[in-house]
Design an enzyme around this catalytic site. Structure first.
Site, PDB file in Angstrom:
ATOM      1  N   GLU A 297      61.618  -0.204  16.515  1.00  0.00           N
ATOM      2  CA  GLU A 297      62.921   0.243  17.028  1.00  0.00           C
ATOM      3  C   GLU A 297      63.019   1.763  16.985  1.00  0.00           C
ATOM      4  OE1 GLU A 297      62.439  -2.138  14.795  1.00  0.00           O
ATOM      5  OE2 GLU A 297      63.171  -3.942  15.806  1.00  0.00           O
TER       6      GLU A 297
ATOM      7  N   GLU B  97      49.922  12.587  10.762  1.00  0.00           N
ATOM      8  CA  GLU B  97      49.618  11.169  10.602  1.00  0.00           C
ATOM      9  C   GLU B  97      49.010  10.601  11.898  1.00  0.00           C
ATOM     10  OE1 GLU B  97      52.890   9.152   8.776  1.00  0.00           O
ATOM     11  OE2 GLU B  97      51.538   7.720   7.828  1.00  0.00           O
TER      12      GLU B  97
ATOM     13  N   GLY C 144      55.898  10.069  -1.367  1.00  0.00           N
ATOM     14  CA  GLY C 144      57.208   9.655  -1.879  1.00  0.00           C
ATOM     15  C   GLY C 144      58.325  10.044  -0.925  1.00  0.00           C
TER      16      GLY C 144
END
Ligand SMILES: Cc1cc2nc3c(=O)[nH]c(=O)nc-3n(C[C@H](O)[C@H](O)[C@H](O)COP(=O)(O)OP(=O)(O)OC[C@H]3O[C@@H](n4cnc5c(N)ncnc54)[C@H](O)[C@@H]3O)c2cc1C
Length: 382
Positions: free
Chosen positions: A363, A244, A127
């Site tokens: 970006e 990650e 979240g």
């Protein structure tokens, strides 16, 4: 520690012995854009992997993992992809929250949560993003206030992948009134099955839903469910993101190679391969895959500035481009549905548009390289 090749042989044998019978039907199912496929069966498969000691490979042994090095984990993902085994269901617990709790959790949090991530009996979601806080995550406006021995949470998260299957969510919330940007945030562990939480699936163009809006309306979690100190959530949230980075990259490339050769086969069979422009794009795609592999191998054991950003840019752009090539190869047929449903090429095209957005957009990756690697002046915020 077991030798890499010995471990690789163990994994290969286990998959050959176990990806059979009812599980053989799961081959190739699941993963980004296809999470709706056979979820319950993939959960059972994931639990079977766990029982065999084939999840959480990099976690330290004292926390129930196998303490294996990067090379072993790469070998696992490669064998897993070669066997075309189904996508696992607990990425957020195994790869993100587990390592975060091992690094910053209290012994009580570790004892409460790690075993259930290990045996895949509790699933997690992330979240972070909100309608006004995506690339600019420090703009989080979900709040949490202490009321006795509980946090009371109010606000909205969005794009929360797999929240509709998860029991828990790790939430970045503003816990210091009036605080701005990175200060005053906390990293909270929040149970989803409670009256104050509503999970609303976002329906994609394909009709499937794999991410959600999550609304917190006086939702509650115990005061002890804060990871790190209250107010120090930014540091913990950024720590989670460093986990990650992908040891799964080389395995992912085996799947990419499979997709590319399937597109090439399709081009041969429907005549698209006679088009010089399509031949050119397919060949470039193969070269791109080799480049990615070389880069992943060269940086596997070393930390270089900007390495994760380069890696993300390489795979995300490559895969999005493959989706476009697949549609070109399909030609006019790609514009219509087959038996009222999207086929694998249309799904590939549609979902790969998201590759350059999630996990940090193109970006943002380039901004990070510009500022942290090249030392260019920081971007002026409007
Ligand atoms: C498939 C998918 C799954 C996701 N799963 C999760 C999840 O489980 N949990 C979660 O918390 N989030 C999740 N996300 C959200 C994801 O992290 C955000 O979409 C992403 O961070 C971009 O934020 P945004 O969508 O708000 O776009 P914005 O931040 O509003 O950006 C819009 C556009 O502006 C560009 N842009 C923004 N800022 C700059 C800048 N400073 N300089 C140049 N360009 C800029 C962006 O690159 C983008 O093109 C998921 C997203 C997708 C697509």
């Amino acid at each position: 520690m077991i030798e890499v090749e010995e471990f690789r042989a163990e994994v290969r044998q286990w998959l050959a012995d176990n990806l059979v019978g009812e599980y053989a039907a799961l081959k190739g199912l699941g993963g980004p854009g296809r999470e709706h496929e056979a979820f319950t069966e993939r959960l059972a498969w994931n639990q079977k992997l766990a029982a065999a000691g084939l999840t959480c490979l990099g976690w330290p042994e004292e926390h129930g993992g196998r303490g294996l090095a990067v090379a072993h984990r790469v070998a696992f993902y490669e064998e897993y992809a070669i066997a075309n085994a189904p996508a696992k269901v607990n990425h957020f617990g195994e790869e993100l929250l587990g390592p975060t709790l091992i690094a910053w959790g209290t012994p009580e949090q570790q004892k409460r949560f790690l075993p259930k991530i290990l045996d895949v009996t509790e699933l997690w979601c992330q979240g972070y993003s909100e309608p006004g806080a995506g690339s600019d995550l420090a703009n989080v406006s979900t709040t949490a206030e202490l009321d006795g021995d509980q946090w009371v949470i109010n606000g909205q998260k969005v794009w929360t992948s797999l929240a509709h299957w998860a029991q828990w969510c790790f939430v970045v919330a503003r816990t210091e009134k009036g605080s701005k940007r990175h200060a005053g945030l906390s990293y909270l562990l929040v149970p989803l099955d409670q009256p104050g939480v509503e999970v609303r699936p976002i329906v994609q163009l394909t009709g499937d839903s794999e991410f959600n809006e999550v609304f917190f309306d006086d939702a509650r979690t115990d005061a002890s469910m804060v990871v790190g100190a209250p107010g120090d959530g930014w540091r913990v949230a950024m720590g989670t993101l460093t986990f990650e980075r992908g040891v799964s990259t080389l395995g992912q490339q085996i799947e990419y190679a499979r997709e590319l050769s399937a597109v090439a086969e399709l081009a041969k069979s429907n005549g698209a391969a006679d088009d010089p422009l399509i031949r050119e794009r397919l060949t470039r795609s193969w070269v791109g895959l080799r480049t990615m592999r070389s880069y992943a191998l060269a940086t596997m054991d070393v930390e270089q500035p900007g390495q994760d950003n380069v890696s993300k840019l390489l795979w995300a752009n490559w895969h999005r481009e493959l989706g476009e090539i697949a549609m070109e190869v399909r030609g006019r047929d790609g514009l219509t549905l087959t038996n009222g449903d999207f086929d694998e090429w249309q799904r590939l095209f549609l979902f790969s548009r998201a590759d350059t957005i999630y996990g940090g957009s193109n970006e943002i990756q380039r901004n990070i390289i510009a500022e942290r690697v090249l030392g260019l002046p920081r971007e002026v915020k409007g």
